[in-house]
Design a protein around this motif. Structure first.
Motif, short mmCIF file in Angstrom:
data_model
loop_
_atom_site.label_atom_id
_atom_site.label_comp_id
_atom_site.label_asym_id
_atom_site.label_seq_id
_atom_site.Cartn_x
_atom_site.Cartn_y
_atom_site.Cartn_z
N ASN A 75 -0.12 11.18 -22.09
CA ASN A 75 0.45 11.96 -21.00
C ASN A 75 1.09 11.00 -20.00
OD1 ASN A 75 0.88 14.19 -19.27
ND2 ASN A 75 -0.92 13.61 -18.08
N ARG A 76 2.31 11.34 -19.56
CA ARG A 76 2.98 10.51 -18.55
C ARG A 76 2.53 10.98 -17.18
NH1 ARG A 76 8.40 7.57 -18.50
NH2 ARG A 76 7.71 7.29 -20.62
N ALA A 77 2.09 10.02 -16.37
CA ALA A 77 1.54 10.37 -15.05
C ALA A 77 1.99 9.33 -14.04
CB ALA A 77 0.01 10.42 -15.11
N ASN A 78 1.69 9.60 -12.78
CA ASN A 78 1.99 8.67 -11.71
C ASN A 78 0.73 7.89 -11.33
OD1 ASN A 78 4.73 9.18 -11.22
ND2 ASN A 78 4.23 11.01 -10.04
N LYS A 79 0.91 6.59 -11.12
CA LYS A 79 -0.15 5.78 -10.55
C LYS A 79 0.16 5.70 -9.06
CE LYS A 79 -0.78 1.17 -11.49
NZ LYS A 79 -1.16 0.05 -12.31
N VAL A 80 -0.73 6.21 -8.24
CA VAL A 80 -0.48 6.32 -6.81
C VAL A 80 -1.30 5.25 -6.09
CG1 VAL A 80 -0.51 7.84 -4.80
CG2 VAL A 80 -0.09 8.78 -7.08
N SER A 81 -0.62 4.39 -5.34
CA SER A 81 -1.30 3.34 -4.60
C SER A 81 -1.81 3.88 -3.27
CB SER A 81 -0.34 2.17 -4.37
OG SER A 81 0.67 2.57 -3.47
N PHE A 82 -2.48 3.02 -2.52
CA PHE A 82 -3.01 3.42 -1.21
C PHE A 82 -1.87 3.78 -0.25
CE2 PHE A 82 -4.45 2.32 3.10
CZ PHE A 82 -5.50 3.21 3.21
N SER A 83 -0.72 3.11 -0.41
CA SER A 83 0.43 3.42 0.45
C SER A 83 1.26 4.58 -0.08
CB SER A 83 1.31 2.18 0.59
OG SER A 83 1.85 1.85 -0.69
N ASN A 84 0.72 5.30 -1.05
CA ASN A 84 1.35 6.47 -1.66
C ASN A 84 2.60 6.10 -2.46
OD1 ASN A 84 1.01 9.17 -2.23
ND2 ASN A 84 2.37 9.86 -0.59
N HIS A 85 2.68 4.86 -2.91
CA HIS A 85 3.78 4.41 -3.76
C HIS A 85 3.47 4.84 -5.20
CE1 HIS A 85 7.13 1.97 -5.09
NE2 HIS A 85 6.34 1.46 -6.03
N LYS A 86 4.41 5.54 -5.83
CA LYS A 86 4.16 6.09 -7.17
C LYS A 86 4.91 5.28 -8.23
CE LYS A 86 3.55 10.70 -5.28
NZ LYS A 86 3.67 10.30 -3.88
N THR A 87 4.19 4.86 -9.23
CA THR A 87 4.78 4.20 -10.40
C THR A 87 4.31 4.93 -11.65
OG1 THR A 87 2.95 2.64 -10.49
CG2 THR A 87 4.93 1.92 -9.34
N LYS A 88 5.18 4.95 -12.66
CA LYS A 88 4.87 5.68 -13.90
C LYS A 88 3.81 4.93 -14.72
CE LYS A 88 7.86 9.00 -13.47
NZ LYS A 88 7.45 10.38 -13.31
N LYS A 89 2.95 5.67 -15.38
CA LYS A 89 1.96 5.10 -16.30
C LYS A 89 1.69 6.11 -17.40
CE LYS A 89 -2.41 6.68 -14.43
NZ LYS A 89 -3.78 6.29 -14.13
N LEU A 90 1.06 5.65 -18.46
CA LEU A 90 0.67 6.52 -19.57
C LEU A 90 -0.84 6.67 -19.59
CD1 LEU A 90 2.90 5.41 -22.58
CD2 LEU A 90 2.99 7.56 -21.35
N GLN A 91 -1.29 7.91 -19.72
CA GLN A 91 -2.72 8.18 -19.89
C GLN A 91 -2.93 8.46 -21.38
OE1 GLN A 91 -3.10 11.57 -17.34
NE2 GLN A 91 -3.63 10.33 -15.56
N PHE A 92 -3.56 7.51 -22.07
CA PHE A 92 -3.74 7.64 -23.51
C PHE A 92 -4.95 8.51 -23.83
CE2 PHE A 92 -1.48 3.56 -23.21
CZ PHE A 92 -0.37 3.90 -23.97
#
Length: 140
Positions: A75-92
């Motif tokens: 599943n393609r999801a967002n990795k959300v940092s403490f500063s609410n910065h979103k980067t794409k990641k895969l949840q296997f």
């Protein structure tokens, strides 16, 4: 002995300042050919390498990260940092190799399945889950 054009194979090799012409008969992969350089006219014997097999594996065979029983995949999801910065990641999918007893076949099967499929197999049985997924357990 006369050689026809079909039996005679010619190769032209170009090096830095030496041009070599190689002629060999139409035999197998280990026949010797003779080359003569244009500088001194010396004869050089060259052996032709054996032919390569027709089909070479281009890429290694890698199992896909998909559960064959449930069809779950990454599943393609967002990795959300403490500063609410979103980067794409895969949840296997949580895929596991598991030996499962197959009652109808009276033997163990080594399957790569998700933990969700493992819980479903414990609840409904291996035959029912495989039949619903369209998997032939005799080939496993």
């Amino acid at each position: 002995m006369a050689t026809t054009a079909a039996m005679l194979q010619c190769y032209t090799l170009s090096f830095s300042r030496v041009r070599v012409r190689v002629s060999s008969g139409g035999g197998g992969g280990t026949t010797l050919g003779f080359a003569s350089s244009q500088l001194g006219g010396a004869r050089i014997s060259i052996s032709r390498p054996a032919p390569l097999p027709h089909k070479l594996p281009t890429q290694p065979i890698v199992a896909r990260r998909v559960c064959p029983f449930t069809g779950k995949k990454a599943n393609r999801a967002n990795k959300v940092s403490f500063s609410n910065h979103k980067t794409k990641k895969l949840q296997f999918v949580n895929l596991q190799y598991k030996r499962v007893w197959w009652e109808a076949g009276k033997r163990y099967l080594k399957l790569r399945l998700s933990t969700k499929a493992l819980k479903t197999i414990e609840k409904n049985g291996l035959d029912a889950v495989a039949k619903k997924a369209g998997i032939d357990l005799r080939k496993e």
